[in-house]
Each structure stands twice: as structure tokens, then as C-alpha cells.
Motif scaffolding. Sequence first.
Motif, PDB file in Angstrom:
ATOM      1  N   UNK A   1       0.841  -1.196   0.000  1.00  0.00           N
ATOM      2  CA  UNK A   1       0.000   0.000   0.000  1.00  0.00           C
ATOM      3  C   UNK A   1       0.883   1.256   0.000  1.00  0.00           C
ATOM      4  N   UNK A   2       0.726   2.088  -1.018  1.00  0.00           N
ATOM      5  CA  UNK A   2       1.479   3.340  -1.088  1.00  0.00           C
ATOM      6  C   UNK A   2       0.602   4.464  -0.559  1.00  0.00           C
ATOM      7  N   UNK A   3       1.173   5.253   0.366  1.00  0.00           N
ATOM      8  CA  UNK A   3       0.430   6.348   0.959  1.00  0.00           C
ATOM      9  C   UNK A   3       0.911   7.663   0.344  1.00  0.00           C
ATOM     10  N   UNK A   4       0.020   8.322  -0.400  1.00  0.00           N
ATOM     11  CA  UNK A   4       0.358   9.613  -1.021  1.00  0.00           C
ATOM     12  C   UNK A   4       0.084  10.736  -0.026  1.00  0.00           C
ATOM     13  N   UNK A   5       0.983  11.712   0.009  1.00  0.00           N
ATOM     14  CA  UNK A   5       0.901  12.761   1.013  1.00  0.00           C
ATOM     15  C   UNK A   5       0.195  14.010   0.479  1.00  0.00           C
ATOM     16  N   UNK A   6      -0.470  14.704   1.411  1.00  0.00           N
ATOM     17  CA  UNK A   6      -1.041  16.017   1.088  1.00  0.00           C
ATOM     18  C   UNK A   6       0.089  17.050   1.094  1.00  0.00           C
ATOM     19  N   UNK A   7      -0.189  18.241   0.582  1.00  0.00           N
ATOM     20  CA  UNK A   7       0.809  19.315   0.615  1.00  0.00           C
ATOM     21  C   UNK A   7       1.235  19.622   2.052  1.00  0.00           C
ATOM     22  N   UNK A   8       0.276  19.587   2.984  1.00  0.00           N
ATOM     23  CA  UNK A   8       0.588  19.877   4.390  1.00  0.00           C
ATOM     24  C   UNK A   8       1.526  18.813   4.962  1.00  0.00           C
ATOM     25  N   UNK A   9       1.261  17.565   4.633  1.00  0.00           N
ATOM     26  CA  UNK A   9       2.130  16.480   5.121  1.00  0.00           C
ATOM     27  C   UNK A   9       3.528  16.590   4.518  1.00  0.00           C
ATOM     28  N   UNK A  10       3.602  16.949   3.263  1.00  0.00           N
ATOM     29  CA  UNK A  10       4.913  17.119   2.615  1.00  0.00           C
ATOM     30  C   UNK A  10       5.712  18.214   3.323  1.00  0.00           C
ATOM     31  N   UNK A  11       5.044  19.290   3.722  1.00  0.00           N
ATOM     32  CA  UNK A  11       5.751  20.368   4.425  1.00  0.00           C
ATOM     33  C   UNK A  11       6.261  19.900   5.785  1.00  0.00           C
ATOM     34  N   UNK A  12       5.504  19.042   6.461  1.00  0.00           N
ATOM     35  CA  UNK A  12       5.970  18.498   7.737  1.00  0.00           C
ATOM     36  C   UNK A  12       7.174  17.570   7.540  1.00  0.00           C
ATOM     37  N   UNK A  13       7.135  16.777   6.472  1.00  0.00           N
ATOM     38  CA  UNK A  13       8.291  15.912   6.167  1.00  0.00           C
ATOM     39  C   UNK A  13       9.504  16.775   5.809  1.00  0.00           C
TER      40      UNK A  13
END
Length: 259
Positions: free
Chosen positions: A1-13
Motif C-alpha cells: 500500500x502506497x500512501x500519497x501525502x497532502x501538501x501539508x504532510x509534505x511540508x511536515x516531512x
Amino acid sequence: MIYYKTDEEIELIRLSSLLVGKTLAEVARHIQPGITTASLDKVAETFIRDHGAVPGFKGYGGFPGTLCVSVNDVVVHGIPGNQVLKDGDLVSVDCGVILNGFYGDSAYSFAVGNVTEEVQLLMERTKKSLYLGIEAAKAGKRTGDIGFEIQAYVEQFGYSVVRDLVGHGLGRHLHEKPEVPNFGKRGVGTMLQPGLVICIEPMINLGRRQVSQDKDGWTIRTADRKPSAHFEHAIAIREGSTDILSSFDEIEKVLESKK
């Protein structure tokens, strides 16, 4: 299962990954002949905790350190300890943090004192292969396109790509799907789609690609005991572009100041 990130999650990463870069820069200040790998580990753990994060590797699967410190023929997963760095050593330092519930992960290979030209070139070309892999990591391409670029570049110098260890997805877990090999064929593998966050991390050997594992269950060495280099960035696939979330800028400022 691949989990695609939201823009907000990408900023946290990104925040987590930038802290890794700053941590590696702090470690770079202390890398010199005579220091132990355990001392570097302590520097990193203190720095990470002082910045409101926790070490991402410590306790992961039972790993005892904050850093993986891999010297010369150690490819990855070197356990920090009493080993003293010597002039001429190649040391790859891999670091992870957890901040705001998301992992950051990045690695950089350092020259200790004066290394041979052979080792210097191995490091430079391994780093170059990372950026060639990143250039290939575009929406609509596949993981095989990344691996192809890395492999094609380094093999022309007679180096070899480690096959047993690969890059990976990154997010709330340190290792997520998909796997991202540093070798492969164009047009093969997982499709890269916007929102995918992956770590690309070429592990390139001066000699043969075969590796072995020490009895400690962690340390991975080249079978022929020749040096290996390792660089890693976390990236996000965007519509029409690739976004590098980690950074080597702080590390390279420190290295420049030490010259």
C-alpha cells in the motif's frame, strides 16, 4: 500500500528532513581524525533533542544508535561505538528524526582528513549519481528510471551498485512503500505520482557489489572490503517537478569552512 501525502504532510516531512541536514552539519563540525563514532552519535542525539525532535533510528528494530556511522568498507548500518576515525577514512553518516509525527531521513559521506584521489572520486560520483536519480524522478516515470540513471552513471567508472539495499517511501513510518532500487531498467517499477515521498540513496562500491552482514545483525560491509559511499535525499513528486525536501547546504557550508 502506497500512501500519497497532502501538501501539508509534505511540508511536515520537509521540516523533519531539514532538521536532519542541520544535524549532519553539526556532526560534520566534529568529524576529524581521533574522534570516536560514539562521540559523533552523542553530538547528533543532543542536537536533535535540543530541536524538539527525537532520533528516528534509535530503537528502530532494536538499533542502538542515533546515527548509522559507516566507515570505509561498511556500506550502511554501522553501529556507533569505540571506533576511532583516522586520517584517510571515508565515513558515511545516515540520520533520521521524528518531528511532528513525520520522519526525516538523509545521508552524507565525508572524507576524514586527507583521502586518496580514488576515494574522493568515489564520493563525488556517488553524490552526482544521487542527483541524476532525482532528475529522473518525475511524475509519470517509474522507479526503474531512477535506478537506471544511477546505475548507468556509476558503472562507467567500474563501480558497482549494491543490490541488497534500496531506497524507500517516507512519511509517518521510516520505511514505506515503494522500494526504490539504485539499479534497474527504464519504464519498469512503481509509477511515480504526485504526493509520493521517497528517499533515493545510492550505495556505491569501489569494487564488487556483493555485501555481507556482521554478526551484530546490522553492519553491512562490502564482501571484497573495498570502500563504499552513500548519499541520500528525501524528495516529493509534484505535478511537473521534483521537490528535494532534505538539504546538503548546511553540511557543505561547514565543510567549506573547515578547508
